[in-house]
Design a protein around this motif. Structure first.
Motif, PDB file in Angstrom:
ATOM      1  N   TYR A  17      16.773 -19.966 -30.762  1.00  0.00           N
ATOM      2  CA  TYR A  17      17.687 -20.316 -29.662  1.00  0.00           C
ATOM      3  C   TYR A  17      17.978 -21.814 -29.595  1.00  0.00           C
ATOM      4  CZ  TYR A  17      13.742 -22.093 -27.000  1.00  0.00           C
ATOM      5  OH  TYR A  17      12.664 -22.843 -26.595  1.00  0.00           O
ATOM      6  N   ASN A  18      16.985 -22.647 -29.948  1.00  0.00           N
ATOM      7  CA  ASN A  18      17.151 -24.097 -29.878  1.00  0.00           C
ATOM      8  C   ASN A  18      17.414 -24.728 -31.247  1.00  0.00           C
ATOM      9  OD1 ASN A  18      14.649 -23.752 -30.996  1.00  0.00           O
ATOM     10  ND2 ASN A  18      13.538 -24.966 -29.496  1.00  0.00           N
ATOM     11  N   ALA A  19      17.880 -23.934 -32.182  1.00  0.00           N
ATOM     12  CA  ALA A  19      18.204 -24.371 -33.548  1.00  0.00           C
ATOM     13  C   ALA A  19      16.996 -24.936 -34.274  1.00  0.00           C
ATOM     14  CB  ALA A  19      19.372 -25.364 -33.545  1.00  0.00           C
ATOM     15  N   ALA A  47      23.506 -10.074 -34.688  1.00  0.00           N
ATOM     16  CA  ALA A  47      24.298  -9.453 -33.627  1.00  0.00           C
ATOM     17  C   ALA A  47      25.374 -10.383 -33.084  1.00  0.00           C
ATOM     18  CB  ALA A  47      23.382  -9.007 -32.494  1.00  0.00           C
ATOM     19  N   GLY A  48      25.502 -11.570 -33.685  1.00  0.00           N
ATOM     20  CA  GLY A  48      26.578 -12.467 -33.296  1.00  0.00           C
ATOM     21  C   GLY A  48      26.225 -13.544 -32.292  1.00  0.00           C
ATOM     22  N   LEU A  49      24.960 -13.655 -31.900  1.00  0.00           N
ATOM     23  CA  LEU A  49      24.597 -14.722 -30.972  1.00  0.00           C
ATOM     24  C   LEU A  49      24.642 -16.069 -31.699  1.00  0.00           C
ATOM     25  CD1 LEU A  49      21.715 -13.056 -28.941  1.00  0.00           C
ATOM     26  CD2 LEU A  49      23.998 -13.660 -28.130  1.00  0.00           C
ATOM     27  N   PRO A  50      25.083 -17.114 -31.011  1.00  0.00           N
ATOM     28  CA  PRO A  50      25.240 -18.426 -31.657  1.00  0.00           C
ATOM     29  C   PRO A  50      23.919 -19.180 -31.791  1.00  0.00           C
ATOM     30  CG  PRO A  50      25.836 -18.591 -29.353  1.00  0.00           C
ATOM     31  CD  PRO A  50      25.537 -17.125 -29.617  1.00  0.00           C
ATOM     32  N   ILE A  51      23.966 -20.232 -32.570  1.00  0.00           N
ATOM     33  CA  ILE A  51      22.858 -21.187 -32.712  1.00  0.00           C
ATOM     34  C   ILE A  51      23.436 -22.547 -32.363  1.00  0.00           C
ATOM     35  CG2 ILE A  51      21.136 -22.180 -34.258  1.00  0.00           C
ATOM     36  CD1 ILE A  51      21.818 -19.787 -36.159  1.00  0.00           C
ATOM     37  N   PRO A  52      22.913 -23.275 -31.396  1.00  0.00           N
ATOM     38  CA  PRO A  52      21.883 -22.825 -30.439  1.00  0.00           C
ATOM     39  C   PRO A  52      22.474 -21.868 -29.408  1.00  0.00           C
ATOM     40  CG  PRO A  52      22.627 -25.032 -29.867  1.00  0.00           C
ATOM     41  CD  PRO A  52      23.349 -24.647 -31.151  1.00  0.00           C
ATOM     42  N   ARG A  53      21.583 -21.312 -28.600  1.00  0.00           N
ATOM     43  CA  ARG A  53      21.973 -20.400 -27.524  1.00  0.00           C
ATOM     44  C   ARG A  53      20.964 -20.570 -26.388  1.00  0.00           C
ATOM     45  NH1 ARG A  53      20.296 -17.832 -32.000  1.00  0.00           N
ATOM     46  NH2 ARG A  53      18.289 -16.772 -31.959  1.00  0.00           N
ATOM     47  N   ALA A  54      21.314 -20.084 -25.234  1.00  0.00           N
ATOM     48  CA  ALA A  54      20.397 -20.167 -24.094  1.00  0.00           C
ATOM     49  C   ALA A  54      19.136 -19.360 -24.396  1.00  0.00           C
ATOM     50  CB  ALA A  54      21.063 -19.627 -22.835  1.00  0.00           C
ATOM     51  N   PRO A  55      17.962 -19.867 -24.027  1.00  0.00           N
ATOM     52  CA  PRO A  55      16.758 -19.055 -24.177  1.00  0.00           C
ATOM     53  C   PRO A  55      16.893 -17.792 -23.335  1.00  0.00           C
ATOM     54  CG  PRO A  55      16.260 -21.106 -23.001  1.00  0.00           C
ATOM     55  CD  PRO A  55      17.693 -21.165 -23.409  1.00  0.00           C
ATOM     56  N   ALA A  56      16.425 -16.690 -23.871  1.00  0.00           N
ATOM     57  CA  ALA A  56      16.541 -15.402 -23.174  1.00  0.00           C
ATOM     58  C   ALA A  56      15.161 -14.781 -23.001  1.00  0.00           C
ATOM     59  CB  ALA A  56      17.442 -14.462 -23.971  1.00  0.00           C
ATOM     60  N   GLU A  57      15.034 -13.994 -21.954  1.00  0.00           N
ATOM     61  CA  GLU A  57      13.799 -13.249 -21.705  1.00  0.00           C
ATOM     62  C   GLU A  57      14.163 -11.854 -21.220  1.00  0.00           C
ATOM     63  OE1 GLU A  57      10.920 -15.337 -19.271  1.00  0.00           O
ATOM     64  OE2 GLU A  57      11.033 -17.135 -20.534  1.00  0.00           O
ATOM     65  N   ILE A  58      13.226 -10.936 -21.405  1.00  0.00           N
ATOM     66  CA  ILE A  58      13.410  -9.573 -20.909  1.00  0.00           C
ATOM     67  C   ILE A  58      13.058  -9.570 -19.427  1.00  0.00           C
ATOM     68  CG2 ILE A  58      12.634  -7.175 -21.075  1.00  0.00           C
ATOM     69  CD1 ILE A  58      12.006  -7.762 -24.059  1.00  0.00           C
ATOM     70  N   ILE A  59      13.976  -9.073 -18.628  1.00  0.00           N
ATOM     71  CA  ILE A  59      13.799  -9.031 -17.176  1.00  0.00           C
ATOM     72  C   ILE A  59      13.340  -7.633 -16.769  1.00  0.00           C
ATOM     73  CG2 ILE A  59      14.911  -9.427 -14.935  1.00  0.00           C
ATOM     74  CD1 ILE A  59      14.872 -11.934 -16.823  1.00  0.00           C
ATOM     75  N   VAL A  73      18.025  -8.055 -21.062  1.00  0.00           N
ATOM     76  CA  VAL A  73      17.712  -9.354 -21.659  1.00  0.00           C
ATOM     77  C   VAL A  73      18.768 -10.323 -21.141  1.00  0.00           C
ATOM     78  CG1 VAL A  73      17.283 -10.633 -23.782  1.00  0.00           C
ATOM     79  CG2 VAL A  73      16.887  -8.156 -23.734  1.00  0.00           C
ATOM     80  N   VAL A  74      18.287 -11.397 -20.509  1.00  0.00           N
ATOM     81  CA  VAL A  74      19.190 -12.338 -19.858  1.00  0.00           C
ATOM     82  C   VAL A  74      18.803 -13.760 -20.258  1.00  0.00           C
ATOM     83  CG1 VAL A  74      20.009 -13.182 -17.608  1.00  0.00           C
ATOM     84  CG2 VAL A  74      19.493 -10.753 -17.921  1.00  0.00           C
ATOM     85  N   GLY A  75      19.817 -14.581 -20.516  1.00  0.00           N
ATOM     86  CA  GLY A  75      19.568 -15.982 -20.810  1.00  0.00           C
ATOM     87  C   GLY A  75      19.251 -16.751 -19.543  1.00  0.00           C
ATOM     88  N   ASN A  76      18.646 -17.938 -19.700  1.00  0.00           N
ATOM     89  CA  ASN A  76      18.347 -18.738 -18.511  1.00  0.00           C
ATOM     90  C   ASN A  76      19.621 -19.304 -17.882  1.00  0.00           C
ATOM     91  OD1 ASN A  76      18.974 -20.870 -20.219  1.00  0.00           O
ATOM     92  ND2 ASN A  76      17.058 -21.977 -19.863  1.00  0.00           N
ATOM     93  N   ASP A  77      20.760 -19.033 -18.511  1.00  0.00           N
ATOM     94  CA  ASP A  77      22.069 -19.397 -17.943  1.00  0.00           C
ATOM     95  C   ASP A  77      22.666 -18.233 -17.153  1.00  0.00           C
ATOM     96  OD1 ASP A  77      22.626 -17.650 -20.032  1.00  0.00           O
ATOM     97  OD2 ASP A  77      24.013 -18.999 -21.063  1.00  0.00           O
TER      98      ASP A  77
END
Length: 162
Positions: A17-19, A47-59, A73-77
């Motif tokens: 997520y943070n490259a 799956a097409g998510l970019p680098i970098p991207r928002a950190p994500a966690e399972i909610i 799964v949601v990003g901190n954004d």
């Protein structure tokens, strides 16, 4: 030679997520590179998510709950990336099925690849026991999942089987 699916970030690819990438102890890395045939995959990037991207966690759950539609799964954004995590998991499974892969070494802690610990969904840095989305899908389909910390166990299992 046995084929093993390996998280791209464990082999020096800056796809997290943070490259950044993660490291594997040199002795384990040497064995992976010489003892098995590596099939490299980053489920999130596939799956097409970019680098970098928002950190994500399972909610509100873990990987198996995401697969059953009971957690997300949601990003901190605040962006919901559940669909991409499920697609990434299915991409990894498809690779394993196409190439008859029975083992995977995935990045511990990841909401996709964690196979013993994942973050708790509060973005507080707290880890809990659980599987990420890809790890849960692979294990459900009979693929043995290891982490960068349990490569010695994979090696022992493969040596016992040969």
């Amino acid at each position: 030679m046995e084929k093993v699916l390996v998280s791209a970030c464990l082999l020096g690819n800056k796809v997290r997520y943070n490259a950044s990438c993660l490291s594997v102890p040199e002795s384990d890395l040497n064995w992976l590179q010489s003892g098995v045939e590596l099939v490299v995959c980053c489920p999130e990037v596939s799956a097409g998510l970019p680098i970098p991207r928002a950190p994500a966690e399972i909610i509100a759950g873990q990987g198996v709950d995401v697969l059953q539609g009971a957690a997300s799964v949601v990003g901190n954004d605040g962006v919901d990336v559940t669909h991409q995590f499920i697609v990434g998991a299915k991409n990894a499974l498809k690779l394993c099925q196409e190439q008859q892969i029975k083992y995977a070494v995935l990045a511990e802690g990841s909401p996709s690849c964690g196979n013993a610990k994942i973050y708790d969904g509060t973005f507080s840095g707290t880890k809990v026991d659980g599987l990420g989305v890809t790890a849960a899908l692979l294990e459900r389909e009979g693929i043995r999942v290891f982490s960068q910390y349990t490569i010695a166990s994979l090696r022992a299992e493969l040596e016992q089987d040969s």
